[in-house]
Scaffold this motif. Structure first.
Motif, PDB file in Angstrom:
ATOM      1  N   PRO A 177     -52.455  64.182 -53.846  1.00 28.14           N
ATOM      2  CA  PRO A 177     -51.610  63.877 -52.682  1.00 28.14           C
ATOM      3  C   PRO A 177     -50.135  64.068 -52.939  1.00 28.14           C
ATOM      4  N   TRP A 178     -49.690  63.841 -54.201  1.00 26.53           N
ATOM      5  CA  TRP A 178     -48.250  63.948 -54.455  1.00 26.53           C
ATOM      6  C   TRP A 178     -47.750  65.389 -54.377  1.00 26.53           C
ATOM      7  N   PHE A 179     -48.642  66.388 -54.494  1.00 25.36           N
ATOM      8  CA  PHE A 179     -48.214  67.772 -54.289  1.00 25.36           C
ATOM      9  C   PHE A 179     -47.682  67.947 -52.866  1.00 25.36           C
ATOM     10  N   ILE A 180     -48.439  67.433 -51.898  1.00 26.65           N
ATOM     11  CA  ILE A 180     -48.075  67.609 -50.486  1.00 26.65           C
ATOM     12  C   ILE A 180     -46.917  66.690 -50.115  1.00 26.65           C
ATOM     13  N   GLU A 181     -46.901  65.497 -50.677  1.00 29.16           N
ATOM     14  CA  GLU A 181     -45.781  64.592 -50.422  1.00 29.16           C
ATOM     15  C   GLU A 181     -44.471  65.191 -50.910  1.00 29.16           C
ATOM     16  N   ALA A 182     -44.527  65.938 -52.027  1.00 32.95           N
ATOM     17  CA  ALA A 182     -43.316  66.587 -52.536  1.00 32.95           C
ATOM     18  C   ALA A 182     -42.801  67.640 -51.563  1.00 32.95           C
ATOM     19  N   LEU A 183     -43.711  68.364 -50.906  1.00 35.95           N
ATOM     20  CA  LEU A 183     -43.301  69.349 -49.899  1.00 35.95           C
ATOM     21  C   LEU A 183     -42.626  68.677 -48.719  1.00 35.95           C
ATOM     22  N   ILE A 184     -43.260  67.618 -48.232  1.00 35.45           N
ATOM     23  CA  ILE A 184     -42.706  66.907 -47.075  1.00 35.45           C
ATOM     24  C   ILE A 184     -41.333  66.346 -47.418  1.00 35.45           C
ATOM     25  N   ASP A 185     -41.196  65.756 -48.602  1.00 37.71           N
ATOM     26  CA  ASP A 185     -39.906  65.205 -49.021  1.00 37.71           C
ATOM     27  C   ASP A 185     -38.838  66.291 -49.123  1.00 37.71           C
ATOM     28  N   ALA A 186     -39.214  67.462 -49.664  1.00 39.02           N
ATOM     29  CA  ALA A 186     -38.253  68.557 -49.810  1.00 39.02           C
ATOM     30  C   ALA A 186     -37.756  69.040 -48.459  1.00 39.02           C
ATOM     31  N   MET A 187     -38.649  69.107 -47.492  1.00 38.51           N
ATOM     32  CA  MET A 187     -38.253  69.610 -46.177  1.00 38.51           C
ATOM     33  C   MET A 187     -37.474  68.563 -45.386  1.00 38.51           C
ATOM     34  N   LYS A 188     -37.738  67.308 -45.664  1.00 39.52           N
ATOM     35  CA  LYS A 188     -36.920  66.252 -45.055  1.00 39.52           C
ATOM     36  C   LYS A 188     -35.504  66.284 -45.613  1.00 39.52           C
TER      37      LYS A 188
END
Length: 264
Positions: free
Chosen positions: A111-122
């Protein structure tokens, strides 16, 4: 920031027909299909408001609904997962801030792979699209090179600039390394089959034709690069887990082995 996650799934895979319904042995001796494992992996991701299986196949729809997934039907003309996500979004009639594409052949995606993407785009609203990359360890690099020696297409590698914007993605192992001079750490990055897009980037993608490189490699992200759309690579840490996608029937044993190792 509202986020919808799609799991695109098609039955008619060229390399592995029926792949989403392939059964994988679990550590407790039971079995689950690839699409169910991918859906379960998506349930633990922070920051996602809704998860949908996106498919054009009635067999996948029936199976996915059977284990509790929401399903959105898409056109059989969708050429890849990105196009299927764009079609699914149009059929839903919603306007999220972000769309995540978790491809249905990657149930080992933490899950942290996808959370890292979301955080980067935020954190950077100028990013239209982002994708994770994972530095290869010795075992993963060996898997890549073994597949190529045996004429199989394994995972995808990514090369990027100092700003973490992608230069190229390939199903070859890039960069080339002399086998007798393998450095440590290994400078090969495994591209993880997950994307986060802003809706306008998705719309621009499907509005343009496939480029030659995309057709040759079979990698949809190359159309973004061909059109001059930067693709941000976000380096992630496997935290000791083995990551591998199910690309070929031979990968079933690799994924089952990884599940067993995680359970121990």
């Amino acid at each position: 920031m509202s986020t919808i996650l799609f799991i695109p799934a098609r039955y008619a895979s060229t390399r592995y027909p029926g792949k989403p319904l392939a059964a994988l042995r679990q550590p407790d001796g039971s079995s689950k299909t690839l699409i169910q494992m991918s859906w379960e992996a998506a349930q633990g991701i922070r920051g996602v408001d809704a998860v949908y299986v996106a498919t054009d196949d009635d067999r996948i729809r029936t199976h996915a609904r059977g284990f509790g997934a929401q399903v959105v039907m898409t056109s059989p003309e969708c050429e890849n997962g990105t196009a299927r996500c764009a079609d699914a979004l149009a059929n839903l009639g919603q306007s999220p801030d972000l769309v995540v594409n978790l491809q249905g052949d990657a149930p080992l995606t933490p899950p942290w792979f996808i959370e890292a993407l979301i955080d980067a785009m935020k954190a950077d609203t100028s990013i239209g699209m982002a994708t994770p990359v994972l530095r290869c360890d010795a075992q993963t690099y060996a898997n890549f090179t073994e597949d190529r020696r045996n004429g199989r297409v394994g995972g995808t590698t990514a090369v990027f600039d100092r700003h973490m914007n992608a230069l190229y993605f390939s199903k070859e192992v890039l960069p080339f390394i002399d086998p007798g001079k393998l450095p440590d750490p290994i400078p090969v990055f495994h591209h993880v089959g997950v994307y986060a897009y802003r809706p306008e980037a998705l719309a621009a993608y499907v509005a343009s034709p496939a480029c030659q490189l995309e057709k040759l490699e079979g990698l949809e992200q190359l159309r973004f690069l061909h059109n001059g759309t930067p693709v941000r690579c976000v380096e992630v840490d496997a935290r000791g887990r083995l990551f591998w996608e199910l690309n070929n029937p031979e990968d079933v044993a690799r994924i089952e082995g990884a599940l067993e190792a995680q359970a121990q």
